[in-house]
Design a protein around this motif. Structure first.
Motif, PDB file in Angstrom:
ATOM      1  N   ILE A 115       0.858  -1.195   0.000  1.00 36.73           N
ATOM      2  CA  ILE A 115       0.000   0.000   0.000  1.00 36.73           C
ATOM      3  C   ILE A 115       0.890   1.240   0.000  1.00 36.73           C
ATOM      4  N   VAL A 116       0.664   2.107  -0.975  1.00 32.44           N
ATOM      5  CA  VAL A 116       1.452   3.337  -1.105  1.00 32.44           C
ATOM      6  C   VAL A 116       0.512   4.532  -1.040  1.00 32.44           C
ATOM      7  N   ILE A 117       0.887   5.534  -0.231  1.00 31.88           N
ATOM      8  CA  ILE A 117       0.097   6.754  -0.070  1.00 31.88           C
ATOM      9  C   ILE A 117       0.842   7.918  -0.699  1.00 31.88           C
ATOM     10  N   ALA A 118       0.112   8.777  -1.396  1.00 26.80           N
ATOM     11  CA  ALA A 118       0.720   9.976  -1.984  1.00 26.80           C
ATOM     12  C   ALA A 118      -0.334  11.069  -2.058  1.00 26.80           C
ATOM     13  N   CYS A 119       0.121  12.284  -2.277  1.00 29.17           N
ATOM     14  CA  CYS A 119      -0.787  13.399  -2.549  1.00 29.17           C
ATOM     15  C   CYS A 119      -0.786  13.636  -4.055  1.00 29.17           C
ATOM     16  N   ASN A 120      -1.936  13.991  -4.606  1.00 25.30           N
ATOM     17  CA  ASN A 120      -2.078  14.062  -6.057  1.00 25.30           C
ATOM     18  C   ASN A 120      -2.840  15.326  -6.448  1.00 25.30           C
ATOM     19  N   THR A 121      -2.409  15.956  -7.538  1.00 26.63           N
ATOM     20  CA  THR A 121      -2.982  17.238  -7.954  1.00 26.63           C
ATOM     21  C   THR A 121      -3.913  17.138  -9.159  1.00 26.63           C
ATOM     22  N   LEU A 122      -4.188  15.921  -9.650  1.00 25.98           N
ATOM     23  CA  LEU A 122      -5.050  15.781 -10.820  1.00 25.98           C
ATOM     24  C   LEU A 122      -6.518  15.771 -10.384  1.00 25.98           C
ATOM     25  N   ALA A 123      -7.242  16.808 -10.762  1.00 31.42           N
ATOM     26  CA  ALA A 123      -8.626  16.959 -10.316  1.00 31.42           C
ATOM     27  C   ALA A 123      -9.523  15.817 -10.794  1.00 31.42           C
ATOM     28  N   ASP A 124      -9.197  15.222 -11.942  1.00 26.93           N
ATOM     29  CA  ASP A 124     -10.016  14.119 -12.463  1.00 26.93           C
ATOM     30  C   ASP A 124     -10.081  12.943 -11.494  1.00 26.93           C
ATOM     31  N   ASN A 125      -9.042  12.744 -10.715  1.00 29.79           N
ATOM     32  CA  ASN A 125      -9.044  11.641  -9.750  1.00 29.79           C
ATOM     33  C   ASN A 125     -10.083  11.840  -8.648  1.00 29.79           C
ATOM     34  N   PHE A 126     -10.493  13.095  -8.448  1.00 29.86           N
ATOM     35  CA  PHE A 126     -11.387  13.432  -7.344  1.00 29.86           C
ATOM     36  C   PHE A 126     -12.715  13.996  -7.839  1.00 29.86           C
ATOM     37  N   ALA A 127     -13.114  13.542  -9.043  1.00 29.02           N
ATOM     38  CA  ALA A 127     -14.380  13.986  -9.653  1.00 29.02           C
ATOM     39  C   ALA A 127     -14.437  15.508  -9.743  1.00 29.02           C
ATOM     40  N   ASN A 128     -13.257  16.135  -9.897  1.00 28.10           N
ATOM     41  CA  ASN A 128     -13.146  17.591 -10.014  1.00 28.10           C
ATOM     42  C   ASN A 128     -13.797  18.327  -8.845  1.00 28.10           C
ATOM     43  N   SER A 129     -13.710  17.733  -7.667  1.00 31.87           N
ATOM     44  CA  SER A 129     -14.301  18.330  -6.471  1.00 31.87           C
ATOM     45  C   SER A 129     -13.266  18.443  -5.365  1.00 31.87           C
ATOM     46  N   SER A 130     -13.180  19.589  -4.738  1.00 29.48           N
ATOM     47  CA  SER A 130     -12.259  19.776  -3.622  1.00 29.48           C
ATOM     48  C   SER A 130     -12.765  19.087  -2.361  1.00 29.48           C
ATOM     49  N   ASN A 131     -14.037  18.673  -2.364  1.00 29.72           N
ATOM     50  CA  ASN A 131     -14.622  18.025  -1.186  1.00 29.72           C
ATOM     51  C   ASN A 131     -14.328  16.533  -1.106  1.00 29.72           C
ATOM     52  N   VAL A 132     -13.860  15.940  -2.196  1.00 28.71           N
ATOM     53  CA  VAL A 132     -13.443  14.540  -2.156  1.00 28.71           C
ATOM     54  C   VAL A 132     -12.078  14.501  -1.490  1.00 28.71           C
ATOM     55  N   LEU A 133     -11.993  13.872  -0.333  1.00 26.44           N
ATOM     56  CA  LEU A 133     -10.774  13.934   0.477  1.00 26.44           C
ATOM     57  C   LEU A 133      -9.655  13.054  -0.069  1.00 26.44           C
ATOM     58  N   ALA A 134      -9.999  11.874  -0.548  1.00 23.30           N
ATOM     59  CA  ALA A 134      -8.990  10.939  -1.015  1.00 23.30           C
ATOM     60  C   ALA A 134      -9.666   9.845  -1.844  1.00 23.30           C
ATOM     61  N   VAL A 135      -8.874   9.159  -2.638  1.00 22.92           N
ATOM     62  CA  VAL A 135      -9.368   8.056  -3.462  1.00 22.92           C
ATOM     63  C   VAL A 135      -8.377   6.908  -3.360  1.00 22.92           C
ATOM     64  N   THR A 136      -8.901   5.694  -3.287  1.00 23.71           N
ATOM     65  CA  THR A 136      -8.047   4.509  -3.184  1.00 23.71           C
ATOM     66  C   THR A 136      -8.452   3.481  -4.233  1.00 23.71           C
ATOM     67  N   ILE A 137      -7.459   2.943  -4.928  1.00 19.36           N
ATOM     68  CA  ILE A 137      -7.716   1.886  -5.910  1.00 19.36           C
ATOM     69  C   ILE A 137      -6.627   0.828  -5.808  1.00 19.36           C
ATOM     70  N   PRO A 138      -6.993  -0.436  -5.578  1.00 16.41           N
ATOM     71  CA  PRO A 138      -6.001  -1.511  -5.754  1.00 16.41           C
ATOM     72  C   PRO A 138      -5.667  -1.593  -7.243  1.00 16.41           C
ATOM     73  N   ASN A 139      -4.430  -1.306  -7.616  1.00 14.32           N
ATOM     74  CA  ASN A 139      -4.089  -1.231  -9.040  1.00 14.32           C
ATOM     75  C   ASN A 139      -3.089  -2.295  -9.471  1.00 14.32           C
ATOM     76  N   ASN A 140      -2.921  -3.314  -8.623  1.00 16.70           N
ATOM     77  CA  ASN A 140      -2.005  -4.402  -8.964  1.00 16.70           C
ATOM     78  C   ASN A 140      -2.593  -5.698  -8.415  1.00 16.70           C
ATOM     79  N   PHE A 141      -2.940  -6.629  -9.310  1.00 16.12           N
ATOM     80  CA  PHE A 141      -3.565  -7.890  -8.916  1.00 16.12           C
ATOM     81  C   PHE A 141      -2.780  -9.075  -9.453  1.00 16.12           C
ATOM     82  N   SER A 142      -2.910 -10.188  -8.753  1.00  5.17           N
ATOM     83  CA  SER A 142      -2.464 -11.483  -9.244  1.00  5.17           C
ATOM     84  C   SER A 142      -3.661 -12.414  -9.105  1.00  5.17           C
TER      85      SER A 142
END
Length: 274
Positions: A115-142
């Protein structure tokens, strides 16, 4: 004995509000998972330094997910992880979301391990809303097992994350870690995984405990008396289906009761000897 009674009734409850972060109940194959902060992330718009973010990991895992006696999941503070491609500005896409991947092109955030945490500046990740605090996606599967998940905290201008106090920031991170390990939202207001932020969240709710215990069940054999109570195995030795919660709860409760009886017998013998 109070702990025994409380734990027993939590686990045998038939109420189930928890959901999963995908449609096939995925989880990390290993019960030891590192949680780390990308070493080159920056979080100015989120109202903290990267070192403060790093310091939030310990409380987020130790005060919440690592306190579940019926789960074998043990999250570890991984400190800083090596820099990941595009993690500060790129698009976070699920590996099966071909539309997201196609639209983002070369800016897709690369898969991670654990699990890796980072801060991100792309508004598309947050539905272009400043009220969305964070988003999490498992992006690596086996197969159906999670190998890695990314938590991106909203670092866009005006991010509401910056307005949170320290305890609530820790609560949000703990909530997002819940998504990273495979849990979805719940409508139980007492749960950490409730879909809205709750001020001063300091512990998991019983629904969180049931959810993480389902995905990461503690293997309990009651000192060999219960015959394996968290899972059953197929004839070929592969893990079988998880047992119902009332069986897991009853088994664990019996083990704790036996433990308490042993302590009482020892105390009784000690008094007799004096």
């Amino acid at each position: 004995m109070i702990k025994f009674i409380t734990l027993f009734f939590i686990l045998i409850s038939n109420v189930q509000a928890y959901t999963f972060n995908n449609n096939f109940e995925s989880s990390f194959k290993s019960h030891n998972v590192n949680v780390s902060v990308d070493e080159l992330t920056t979080c100015a718009n989120a109202g903290m330094t990267v070192y403060e973010l790093r310091d939030y990991i310990g409380p987020a895992i130790d005060k919440f997910w690592n306190r579940v006696p019926t789960s074998n999941l043990r999250l570890k503070d991984g400190g800083f992880s090596p820099a990941n491609t595009n993690i500060n500005t790129g698009r976070l896409c699920a590996p099966t979301d071909t539309t997201c991947i196609t639209d983002a092109g070369a800016t897709v955030i690369a898969p991670v391990t654990d699990i890796v945490i980072a801060c991100n500046t792309l508004a598309d990740n947050f539905a272009n809303s400043s009220n969305v605090l964070a988003v999490t996606i498992p992006n690596n599967f086996s197969g159906k097992s999670i190998k890695g998940a990314i938590i991106v905290i909203n670092n866009t201008p005006g991010s509401a994350f910056a307005d949170l106090n320290t305890q609530d920031k820790i609560g949000v991170i703990a909530h997002e870690i819940g998504h990273a390990i495979g849990l979805g939202h719940t409508d139980d207001t007492a749960a950490l995984m409730y879909y809205k932020i709750v001020d001063q969240r300091k512990a998991l709710g019983s629904d969180d405990i049931r959810g993480v215990s389902y995905l990461y069940p503690m293997q309990v054999d009651g000192f060999g008396l219960l015959g394996g109570c968290a899972t059953v195995q197929n004839k070929d030795g592969t893990p079988g289906p998880k047992l119902p919660f009332w069986q897991m709860g009853a088994s664990l409760a019996l083990m704790i009761l036996l433990f308490e009886l042993v302590k009482l017998l020892k105390r009784s013998k000690a008094r007799s000897a004096t």
